[in-house]
Design a protein around this motif. Structure first.
Motif: not given
Length: 143
Positions: A25-47
């Protein structure tokens, strides 16, 4: 599940310093929780995958997703395999996309990732897990 993937925050704890920015997403720090669940890119994939599965659910963290998926298991029904296959495929493909962006300098869009997940999960269900249920599975995918 144990949050031991070499995300940038984990590498920092090991003494390796990198710019801590999520490459998806190039917006936030990369952490495990962010990468898989809080990242905008990941969230769109999940949804999009959850919509494909005809499930209304919001993702939160991996341990909760595993628990939620386990609660949806009905004996050895192929749909339980569908849910667990999607969970594994989403996490794997997000991690793979992250690594492709870092190490190869290439980027795929959400649609590519979603189609890739759908393809791998469909192949697994149709040809590996339940070949005798092919008609039922295809009907469900096409509904």
């Amino acid at each position: 599940m144990q949050q031991k993937l070499a995300t940038i925050d984990q590498l920092h704890h090991r003494g390796i310093t990198l710019v801590n920015r999520c490459v998806l997403c190039k917006a936030d720090n990369e952490m495990h929780k962010h990468l898989f669940f809080q990242c905008r890119f990941s969230d769109i994939v999940w949804q999009q995958i959850l919509t494909w599965m005809r499930v209304q659910h919001r993702t939160s963290k991996l341990s909760k997703e595993v628990h939620w998926m386990a609660g949806r298991r009905v004996r050895k029904h192929w749909k339980a395999q569908w849910f667990s296959s999607c969970l594994g495929a989403i996490v794997y493909n997000l991690w793979e996309e992250r690594n492709i962006r870092i190490f190869q300098g290439l980027e795929h869009d959400v649609d590519y990732i979603v189609k890739r997940i759908q393809y791998f999960v469909s192949i697994r269900l149709l040809y590996v897990t339940h070949p005798s249920k092919e008609g039922e599975i295809i009907d469900c995918f096409n509904a």
